[in-house]
Structures are given as structure tokens and as C-alpha cells.
Design an enzyme around this catalytic site. Structure first.
Site, PDB file in Angstrom:
ATOM      1  CE1 TYR A   1       1.074  -0.295   4.405  1.00  0.00           C
ATOM      2  CE2 TYR A   1      -0.070   1.802   4.431  1.00  0.00           C
ATOM      3  CZ  TYR A   1       0.778   0.901   5.030  1.00  0.00           C
ATOM      4  OH  TYR A   1       1.343   1.190   6.253  1.00  0.00           O
TER       5      TYR A   1
ATOM      6  NE  ARG B   1       6.942   3.892   0.544  1.00  0.00           N
ATOM      7  CZ  ARG B   1       6.677   4.674   1.577  1.00  0.00           C
ATOM      8  NH1 ARG B   1       7.608   4.948   2.470  1.00  0.00           N
ATOM      9  NH2 ARG B   1       5.474   5.200   1.719  1.00  0.00           N
TER      10      ARG B   1
ATOM     11  NE  ARG C   1      -6.163 -19.825   3.499  1.00  0.00           N
ATOM     12  CZ  ARG C   1      -5.297 -20.679   4.061  1.00  0.00           C
ATOM     13  NH1 ARG C   1      -5.242 -21.931   3.663  1.00  0.00           N
ATOM     14  NH2 ARG C   1      -4.480 -20.257   5.027  1.00  0.00           N
TER      15      ARG C   1
ATOM     16  CE  LYS D   1       3.118   3.005   3.148  1.00  0.00           C
ATOM     17  NZ  LYS D   1       3.227   3.122   4.592  1.00  0.00           N
TER      18      LYS D   1
ATOM     19  CD  GLU E   1       9.977   1.303  10.567  1.00  0.00           C
ATOM     20  OE1 GLU E   1       9.928   2.244   9.760  1.00  0.00           O
ATOM     21  OE2 GLU E   1       9.879   0.113  10.218  1.00  0.00           O
TER      22      GLU E   1
ATOM     23  CG  LEU F   1       8.321   2.172   4.826  1.00  0.00           C
ATOM     24  CD1 LEU F   1       8.077   0.936   3.972  1.00  0.00           C
ATOM     25  CD2 LEU F   1       7.006   2.885   5.083  1.00  0.00           C
TER      26      LEU F   1
HETATM   27  N1  PLP Z   1       7.686   3.510   9.012  1.00  0.00           N
HETATM   28  C1  PLP Z   1       6.549   2.790   9.017  1.00  0.00           C
HETATM   29  C2  PLP Z   1       6.539   1.469   9.715  1.00  0.00           C
HETATM   30  C3  PLP Z   1       5.388   3.277   8.399  1.00  0.00           C
HETATM   31  O1  PLP Z   1       4.263   2.552   8.419  1.00  0.00           O
HETATM   32  C4  PLP Z   1       5.423   4.553   7.781  1.00  0.00           C
HETATM   33  C5  PLP Z   1       4.245   5.096   7.109  1.00  0.00           C
HETATM   34  O2  PLP Z   1       3.211   4.482   7.028  1.00  0.00           O
HETATM   35  C6  PLP Z   1       6.630   5.285   7.804  1.00  0.00           C
HETATM   36  C7  PLP Z   1       7.736   4.721   8.420  1.00  0.00           C
HETATM   37  C8  PLP Z   1       6.723   6.640   7.172  1.00  0.00           C
HETATM   38  O3  PLP Z   1       6.768   6.546   5.777  1.00  0.00           O
HETATM   39  P1  PLP Z   1       6.241   7.729   4.854  1.00  0.00           P
HETATM   40  O4  PLP Z   1       7.018   8.942   5.254  1.00  0.00           O
HETATM   41  O5  PLP Z   1       6.570   7.284   3.484  1.00  0.00           O
HETATM   42  O6  PLP Z   1       4.792   7.877   5.118  1.00  0.00           O
END
Ligand code: PLP
Length: 283
Positions: free
Chosen positions: A33, A52, A100, A147, A179, A203
Site C-alpha cells: 500500500y 516506492r 486459497r 510496505k 522506527e 520502511l
Molecule cells: N515507518 C513505518 C513502519 C510506516 O508505516 C510509515 C508510514 O506508514 C513510515 C515509516 C513513514 O513513511 P512515509 O514517510 O513514506 O509515510
């Protein structure tokens, strides 16, 4: 008023939108997503999110549902149809619907869904107050650079924060912060901005990339390395970044107040710069 959403080629009222019960996003969390913010009716950093998304799809060997140019058109049309001035566009691609089986199906069309959320982002009361953070163990899988829609643990993390009277959680692995549940994490010590370097552990935030670029352009010192919760508790200030909250000041970590317990100057300045600069190039 009912929203118009996008499902597999059609713009439809949200009540009429349908996805198969055999969709692999539903059965296996086999989907990726993106969330892109909208300010003044325009998309913030769409190119970064599209790039991304392509990377996430490639890493999972998942077919792209359309070209990135077509995706931009769909985003814009959805913003127009729903009269979004400020808010978000959520996009999800899954491997599609198939009987499935753990083995990836062949020749199945990916599912593409998009919807909008109108909400106040710039004048957010949360950003004025700053966030209280708790630390929790990071038990997510090892490819956090993709993501995916596997968001159960981040969701549980937010609930743990809520139960502790805080706003969000930072995830800790082997003694170091990776994070936030849905954002990248930063501390500031003696004017130096410290955030974990890019790897498969986190991420690769689109907002992170922009904010670090603006910080360096403004001659701020940036150090990309892991930091501990103890360092965070002793920091002058801290903040997080994400597409939906931009730069969010952090005012306490595990109960330790940072600075005077209000949003710090570096976070406030970076939020202003990010909002100014990203709106100038919004599409
Ligand atoms: N880290 C995680 C785990 C996230 O879910 C997100 C955003 O959803 C981010 C970092 C920040 O990413 P972005 O700046 O691309 O929204």
C-alpha cells in the site's frame, strides 16, 4: 455523504465497492500500500510514493496493476470527485483473487483499490501538543522496507501506547530503536539530528527522505545511525515523520520528558520547512 472509491478500473460509491473473499490481500496479507497526503487539493510527493510502490511490487514479484502515470490520473480524479482539499489518498495493490493456496497464483490480475480520507493535517492539535511515546519490542518480520499490509503488530503497538496513556510506540530491536509503528523516528542532541540508516530493518519513508534533504540544505547536522531508548530519553528533543503527520514532535519517551515537555525548535522548524517546500512542488 458517501465517498467515491476506485476498485479495479471503476469509480464507484463506497457502498457498491466489492473485492472477492478469495482476494490474497484478505487471506494472506499479500498486498502492498501507499498513503499520499493531499494539501490544497494537490498530492504531496506523489513521485516518491509511486517509486516506492514499484519497488515494493518488484520485491514481492507482484504485477503492477497499471502504469504510474495512470495511477497519478486515478489519484487526481479521486481527489476531484471527493472534493478533497486536505487529507489522504490510500492505495492498495494485492496479488489478486485465486483459490486459497500458499503458492503464488499465475496469470491472476492484481487488485487495485484506492479511497480518500478528508481530514485536517496541517493544523493538527496532536502536532501542537506533541506525542508521548512508549517503547515496545520490535517483533515484526525482517522485510520492513517493503510496505506490506501486514499491520497487525503496529496496530497492537498503538493499542499498547493507548493503554499506557501515550500516543504512539517506538519499536526496539537488539537494544536499538528501529522506527515508530507508522513513522520514522528521530532524536535531536546538541543540534544534531539522529535517525536510523536505511536497511531492511525499516520502511524507507518518503517523508524521511524529504525531511533529511531539507535539514541538510538548511545546514543542520544529520547523523544516520541506530540509537537506544536511553539516548532518546536523554535527548534534547525528538520527532517522527510520515506522509500523514509530516513532522510530529515527540515530547516524552517512556515517561521521560524531553526538554521542557513541549514540541522542540528543530521539529517545529522542520515541520514548517517540509510544509512550505513540499506544497511548492505538489501535483
Ligand atoms: N515507518 C513505518 C513502519 C510506516 O508505516 C510509515 C508510514 O506508514 C513510515 C515509516 C513513514 O513513511 P512515509 O514517510 O513514506 O509515510
Amino acid at each position: 455523504m458517501s465517498r467515491t472509491v476506485y476498485v479495479n478500473g471503476s469509480f464507484v460509491p463506497e457502498e457498491a465497492a466489492k473485492v472477492s473473499v478469495f482476494d490474497r490481500g484478505f487471506l494472506f496479507a499479500d498486498g502492498v500500500y501507499e498513503v499520499t497526503s493531499v494539501l490544497g487539493g494537490k498530492l504531496i510527493d506523489f513521485a516518491g510514493h509511486a517509486k516506492r510502490l514499484e519497488r515494493s511490487l518488484n520485491e514481492l514479484d507482484m504485477a503492477a496493476p497499471c502504469t504510474m502515470d495512470e495511477l497519478l490520473k486515478i489519484h487526481r480524479e479521486l481527489v476531484r470527485l471527493n472534493e478533497v482539499d486536505e487529507g489522504l489518498v490510500y492505495l492498495q495493490v494485492t496479488r489478486g483473487a485465486a483459490d486459497r493456496d500458499f503458492v503464488f497464483p499465475e496469470g491472476v490480475a492484481p487488485t487495485l483499490v484506492l479511497f480518500t480520507q478528508s481530514k485536517t493535517l496541517i493544523d493538527s492539535p496532536a502536532a501542537k501538543k506533541g506525542a508521548k511515546i512508549i517503547s515496545i519490542e520490535d517483533i515484526r518480520w525482517g522485510r520492513r522496507d517493503i510496505k506490506t499490509v501486514q499491520l497487525l503488530y503496529p496496530s497492537m503497538g498503538k493499542m499498547m501506547a493507548k493503554a499506557a496513556g501515550a500516543d504512539d510506540a517506538w519499536l526496539v530491536e537488539d537494544g536499538f530503536v528501529t522506527e515508530g509503528t507508522s513513522n520514522n523516528a528521530y532524536i535531536v542532541k546538541n543540534g544534531r539530528i539522529i535517525t536510523r540508516q536505511l536497511s531492511t530493518d525499516i520502511l524507507h519513508g518518503i517523508t524521511r527522505a524529504a525531511v533529511l534533504r531539507f535539514a541538510r540544505e538548511a545546514q543542520m547536522e544529520v547523523e544516520e545511525r541506530p540509537f537506544t531508548i536511553e539516548e532518546a530519553m536523554d535527548a534534547d528533543e525528538a520527532f517522527t515523520t510520515s506522509a500523514s503527520a509530516f513532522v510530529m514532535p515527540v515530547v516524552s519517551v517512556d515517561g521521560a520528558e524531553l526538554g521542557d515537555g513541549t514540541p522542540g525548535p528543530v521539529a517545529k522548524r522542520l515541520r514548517e520547512i517540509y510544509l512550505d517546500e513540499s506544497q511548492k512542488v505538489a501535483v
